[in-house]
Design an enzyme around this catalytic site. Structure first.
Site, PDB file in Angstrom:
ATOM      1  N   HIS A   1       8.022  16.138  -1.859  1.00  0.00           N
ATOM      2  CA  HIS A   1       7.775  17.174  -3.596  1.00  0.00           C
ATOM      3  C   HIS A   1       6.968  17.940  -3.329  1.00  0.00           C
ATOM      4  O   HIS A   1       6.301  18.835  -1.609  1.00  0.00           O
ATOM      5  CB  HIS A   1       7.153  16.071  -4.317  1.00  0.00           C
ATOM      6  CG  HIS A   1       5.411  15.823  -3.725  1.00  0.00           C
ATOM      7  ND1 HIS A   1       4.589  13.866  -3.121  1.00  0.00           N
ATOM      8  CD2 HIS A   1       4.342  16.132  -4.128  1.00  0.00           C
ATOM      9  CE1 HIS A   1       3.494  14.764  -3.167  1.00  0.00           C
ATOM     10  NE2 HIS A   1       3.297  15.447  -3.371  1.00  0.00           N
TER      11      HIS A   1
HETATM   12  P1  TYD Z   1       3.221   9.308  -4.809  1.00  0.00           P
HETATM   13  O1  TYD Z   1       3.402  10.195  -5.807  1.00  0.00           O
HETATM   14  O2  TYD Z   1       4.686   8.817  -4.651  1.00  0.00           O
HETATM   15  O3  TYD Z   1       2.411   9.586  -3.607  1.00  0.00           O
HETATM   16  P2  TYD Z   1       3.070  10.304  -2.103  1.00  0.00           P
HETATM   17  O4  TYD Z   1       3.303  11.229  -2.824  1.00  0.00           O
HETATM   18  O5  TYD Z   1       1.606  10.942  -1.438  1.00  0.00           O
HETATM   19  O6  TYD Z   1       3.863   9.960  -1.445  1.00  0.00           O
HETATM   20  O7  TYD Z   1       1.973   8.236  -5.231  1.00  0.00           O
HETATM   21  C1  TYD Z   1       1.739   7.024  -5.111  1.00  0.00           C
HETATM   22  C2  TYD Z   1       1.770   6.484  -6.734  1.00  0.00           C
HETATM   23  O8  TYD Z   1       0.188   6.630  -7.383  1.00  0.00           O
HETATM   24  C3  TYD Z   1       2.247   6.458  -7.489  1.00  0.00           C
HETATM   25  O9  TYD Z   1       2.817   5.396  -8.504  1.00  0.00           O
HETATM   26  C4  TYD Z   1       1.331   7.799  -8.776  1.00  0.00           C
HETATM   27  C5  TYD Z   1       0.087   7.214  -8.049  1.00  0.00           C
HETATM   28  N1  TYD Z   1      -1.043   8.707  -8.172  1.00  0.00           N
HETATM   29  C6  TYD Z   1      -1.687   8.402  -9.280  1.00  0.00           C
HETATM   30  O10 TYD Z   1      -2.141   7.477  -9.742  1.00  0.00           O
HETATM   31  N2  TYD Z   1      -3.215   9.506  -9.304  1.00  0.00           N
HETATM   32  C7  TYD Z   1      -2.677  10.278  -8.132  1.00  0.00           C
HETATM   33  O11 TYD Z   1      -3.933  11.038  -7.863  1.00  0.00           O
HETATM   34  C8  TYD Z   1      -1.839  10.337  -7.223  1.00  0.00           C
HETATM   35  C9  TYD Z   1      -1.705  10.765  -6.168  1.00  0.00           C
HETATM   36  C10 TYD Z   1      -0.780   9.479  -7.295  1.00  0.00           C
END
Ligand code: TYD
Length: 141
Positions: free
Chosen positions: A55
């Protein structure tokens, strides 16, 4: 590995204050971290062959540090791509807004800590690479 793209991402070498007891590294808003820190999260226990991230953010600056273990970032600003290995707690990767990132090759002991200048906001995410490219070219052409 190519040149760091200074406006979209940059490596910051953090100071390690070591003595006979071991090492210590300090992070301070608007000092060695180039923004006011509003959020910290960390990624750990990542399973083998997992790719995370995939992303970009419309308006979010972040700094990533592997405080244990190692992982690799793929960074892309729509024009240039670069892979950067984070393999030291003194190596910090600054990422500006509108940087596509993917993380992979996590070691089993990897703890990837990320500092951000805003609270979590799902609406700030761009999760389609095609949409990301379209937005980059719309803003700069
Ligand atoms: P995600 O964005 O999929 O992680 P990455 O892009 O690093 O692989 O995030 C995983 C889950 O955590 C998703 O349900 C959103 C949640 N999240 C939060 O609640 N707070 C945060 O600061 C972040 C980064 C993710």
């Amino acid at each position: 590995m190519g040149q760091t793209n200074a406006s979209s991402w940059q490596l910051i070498e953090l100071q390690s204050m070591g003595d006979e007891r071991g090492c210590l590294t300090a992070l301070e808003s608007e000092k060695n971290i180039p923004f006011a820190i509003q959020r910290v999260y960390y990624i750990y226990g990542t399973l083998p062959n997992i790719r995370r991230g995939l992303h970009a953010h419309r308006d979010l600056q972040q700094v990533a540090i592997c405080v244990a273990g190692n992982c690799t970032f793929l960074l892309d600003d729509g024009y240039h791509r670069q892979e950067i290995v984070l393999d030291s707690p003194t190596k910090a990767l600054y990422m500006n807004s509108m940087t596509w990132r993917e993380m992979f090759d996590f070691s089993h002991d990897c703890v990837l800590m990320v500092l951000a200048n805003h609270h979590y906001d799902e609406s700030d995410y761009i999760r389609s690479y095609e949409d990301f490219r379209r937005l980059v070219y719309a803003n700069y052409s």
